[in-house]
Design a protein around this motif. Structure first.
Motif, mmCIF file in Angstrom:
data_model
loop_
_atom_site.group_PDB
_atom_site.id
_atom_site.type_symbol
_atom_site.label_atom_id
_atom_site.label_comp_id
_atom_site.label_asym_id
_atom_site.label_seq_id
_atom_site.Cartn_x
_atom_site.Cartn_y
_atom_site.Cartn_z
ATOM 1 N N SER A 240 0.821 -1.165 0.052
ATOM 2 C CA SER A 240 -0.083 0.033 -0.010
ATOM 3 C C SER A 240 0.883 1.357 0.065
ATOM 4 C CB SER A 240 -0.945 0.022 1.311
ATOM 5 O OG SER A 240 -1.807 1.005 1.210
ATOM 6 N N ASP A 241 1.983 1.073 0.922
ATOM 7 C CA ASP A 241 2.893 2.279 0.916
ATOM 8 C C ASP A 241 3.359 2.494 -0.528
ATOM 9 O OD1 ASP A 241 4.980 4.143 0.997
ATOM 10 O OD2 ASP A 241 5.764 2.932 3.173
ATOM 11 N N ALA A 242 3.860 1.395 -1.232
ATOM 12 C CA ALA A 242 4.707 1.655 -2.568
ATOM 13 C C ALA A 242 3.481 2.007 -3.490
ATOM 14 C CB ALA A 242 5.318 0.063 -3.018
ATOM 15 N N ALA B 156 -3.950 4.736 -6.433
ATOM 16 C CA ALA B 156 -3.346 3.485 -6.667
ATOM 17 C C ALA B 156 -3.516 2.761 -4.977
ATOM 18 C CB ALA B 156 -1.943 3.352 -7.041
ATOM 19 N N ARG B 157 -4.394 1.729 -5.089
ATOM 20 C CA ARG B 157 -4.647 1.505 -3.696
ATOM 21 C C ARG B 157 -4.483 -0.062 -3.462
ATOM 22 N NH1 ARG B 157 -3.971 5.734 -2.613
ATOM 23 N NH2 ARG B 157 -5.441 7.374 -1.701
ATOM 24 N N LEU C 260 2.717 -3.458 -12.783
ATOM 25 C CA LEU C 260 2.526 -2.569 -11.478
ATOM 26 C C LEU C 260 2.342 -3.782 -10.458
ATOM 27 C CD1 LEU C 260 0.595 0.314 -12.431
ATOM 28 C CD2 LEU C 260 3.145 0.508 -11.697
ATOM 29 N N VAL C 261 1.541 -4.856 -10.632
ATOM 30 C CA VAL C 261 1.213 -5.647 -9.783
ATOM 31 C C VAL C 261 2.641 -6.372 -9.450
ATOM 32 C CG1 VAL C 261 -0.157 -7.818 -9.201
ATOM 33 C CG2 VAL C 261 -1.098 -5.644 -10.241
ATOM 34 N N GLY C 262 3.115 -6.674 -10.363
ATOM 35 C CA GLY C 262 4.537 -7.442 -10.366
ATOM 36 C C GLY C 262 5.234 -6.829 -9.515
ATOM 37 N N ALA C 263 5.477 -5.574 -9.590
ATOM 38 C CA ALA C 263 6.584 -4.850 -8.834
ATOM 39 C C ALA C 263 5.993 -4.632 -7.470
ATOM 40 C CB ALA C 263 6.690 -3.466 -9.364
ATOM 41 N N LEU C 264 4.649 -4.408 -7.161
ATOM 42 C CA LEU C 264 4.399 -4.318 -5.859
ATOM 43 C C LEU C 264 4.257 -5.849 -5.306
ATOM 44 C CD1 LEU C 264 1.293 -2.128 -6.624
ATOM 45 C CD2 LEU C 264 3.311 -1.398 -5.525
ATOM 46 N N VAL C 265 4.093 -6.863 -5.902
ATOM 47 C CA VAL C 265 4.268 -8.207 -5.252
ATOM 48 C C VAL C 265 5.727 -8.393 -4.795
ATOM 49 C CG1 VAL C 265 4.419 -10.567 -5.572
ATOM 50 C CG2 VAL C 265 2.419 -9.149 -6.178
ATOM 51 N N TYR C 266 6.739 -7.890 -5.528
ATOM 52 C CA TYR C 266 8.006 -7.883 -5.101
ATOM 53 C C TYR C 266 8.439 -7.201 -3.739
ATOM 54 C CZ TYR C 266 10.613 -10.104 -8.769
ATOM 55 O OH TYR C 266 11.218 -11.076 -9.896
ATOM 56 N N VAL C 267 7.673 -6.090 -3.694
ATOM 57 C CA VAL C 267 7.865 -5.096 -2.363
ATOM 58 C C VAL C 267 7.172 -6.007 -1.467
ATOM 59 C CG1 VAL C 267 6.855 -3.166 -1.343
ATOM 60 C CG2 VAL C 267 7.894 -3.040 -3.492
ATOM 61 N N GLY C 268 6.116 -6.523 -1.483
ATOM 62 C CA GLY C 268 5.136 -7.319 -0.571
ATOM 63 C C GLY C 268 5.922 -8.728 -0.034
ATOM 64 N N LYS C 269 6.568 -9.049 -0.771
ATOM 65 C CA LYS C 269 7.312 -10.383 -0.208
ATOM 66 C C LYS C 269 8.916 -9.930 0.355
ATOM 67 C CE LYS C 269 9.837 -11.914 -4.552
ATOM 68 N NZ LYS C 269 9.815 -12.999 -5.571
ATOM 69 N N GLY C 270 9.275 -8.668 0.062
ATOM 70 C CA GLY C 270 10.398 -8.229 0.944
ATOM 71 C C GLY C 270 11.547 -8.049 0.119
ATOM 72 N N THR C 271 11.294 -8.516 -1.473
ATOM 73 C CA THR C 271 12.610 -8.143 -2.218
ATOM 74 C C THR C 271 12.939 -6.840 -2.352
ATOM 75 O OG1 THR C 271 11.672 -10.274 -3.341
ATOM 76 C CG2 THR C 271 13.590 -8.722 -4.238
ATOM 77 N N TYR C 272 12.242 -5.861 -2.098
ATOM 78 C CA TYR C 272 12.520 -4.444 -2.165
ATOM 79 C C TYR C 272 11.854 -3.728 -1.374
ATOM 80 C CZ TYR C 272 14.750 -5.735 -6.549
ATOM 81 O OH TYR C 272 15.813 -6.352 -7.727
ATOM 82 N N PRO C 273 12.150 -2.387 -0.876
ATOM 83 C CA PRO C 273 11.438 -1.696 -0.118
ATOM 84 C C PRO C 273 10.246 -0.989 -0.797
ATOM 85 C CG PRO C 273 13.507 -0.415 -0.183
ATOM 86 C CD PRO C 273 13.660 -1.888 -0.971
ATOM 87 N N PRO C 274 9.521 -0.078 -0.155
ATOM 88 C CA PRO C 274 8.236 0.701 -1.014
ATOM 89 C C PRO C 274 8.904 1.564 -1.923
ATOM 90 C CG PRO C 274 7.589 0.276 1.422
ATOM 91 C CD PRO C 274 8.924 -0.256 1.074
#
Length: 264
Positions: free
Chosen positions: A140-142, A172-173, A198-212
């Motif tokens: 959500s932050d990202a 974007a929510r 966009l969803v692919g990038a947000l999933v990378y954030v969600g699983k902890g690979t990258y910060p928001p």
């Protein structure tokens, strides 16, 4: 005479919206059904050409016809000639200056992701799936960092034909409902594969690979090679197209229908 239609379809039953030689697209089925009611060939123009597997709860299209039929014929009559995975929801007579694509002022997409260790069966093809736990707060932050006017080149498919990568993301929510993570995007327009990227990038954030903050880096990079892989089409829905209120369309031109997925 120009007629606008509201259309709903399950994208996993078709090879996308746009007409193809194999006649297995949403456009092909609709044009054949409309021609059966009109007694003449019909050409449809839509608000957003969805890819194979992408669904729509609120697609808008228009066509020109020289015969007069009751508006109900363009709904019930056409639906009698369509496969069960596509339906016309409403019809409205509009002036010849209306265009389903070019008159639209914004569009809304929703991605429904089943976030659980085991893949879904009943909703297979209707929701995306990711097996590792996802942090919806980080996503959500990202997502909030995507709002505003940006160059979305890092989230653009190689074959995208849009004239400009500059788009205005109104909203974007990301939020969670049980085992489902819901991604909502509202923008003036979208690039090819933009939402899935966009969803692919947000999933990378969600699983902890990258910060928001990583999504901001991607925006500034303006290069697709730095972003995450394109996410599957399964959970993607075109669920809103908005027009100026002077057009004689349902809800004063705000055509929004959230996909009704049984969320636990």
């Amino acid at each position: 005479m120009r007629i606008a239609l509201g259309v709903e379809y399950a994208g996993d039953a078709f090879r996308g919206w746009q007409s193809q030689a194999n006649a297995l697209t949403v456009q092909d089925h609709l044009e054949a059904a409309l021609a059966g009611i009109a007694g003449q060939s019909v050409r449809l123009h839509c608000a957003g050409r969805t890819d194979a597997g992408v669904h729509a709860t609120a697609q808008v299209a228009h066509f020109d016809v020289s015969v007069v039929r009751p508006l109900g014929a363009w709904v019930r009559g056409v639906n009698n000639k369509l496969p069960r995975s596509v339906a016309v929801r409403w019809a409205a007579e509009v002036s010849e200056t209306f265009h389903a694509r070019f008159s639209a002022v914004s569009r809304r997409y929703r991605y429904v992701l089943h976030n659980a260790p085991v893949r879904p069966a009943i909703l297979s093809g209707r929701v995306g799936w990711f097996h590792l736990p996802l942090n919806e707060h980080a996503m959500s932050d990202a997502a909030a960092r995507l709002e505003g006017l940006h160059d979305f080149s890092s989230f653009r498919a190689a074959g995208c034909q849009a004239k400009s990568p500059l788009k205005v993301m109104h909203e974007a929510r990301v939020h969670r409902q049980g085992e489902y993570v819901i991604f909502d995007f509202w923008a003036n327009a979208f690039l090819h594969h933009m939402v899935r990227n966009l969803v692919g990038a947000l999933v990378y954030v969600g699983k902890g690979t990258y910060p928001p903050a990583w999504v901001e880096e991607l925006l500034h990079a303006r290069d697709r090679v730095h972003a995450a892989p394109t996410f599957p089409a399964d959970g993607l829905y075109l669920c809103g197209v908005e027009y100026q209120p002077h057009w004689p369309l349902p809800n004063e031109g705000r055509i929004i229908a959230v996909p009704r997925i049984p969320l636990s």
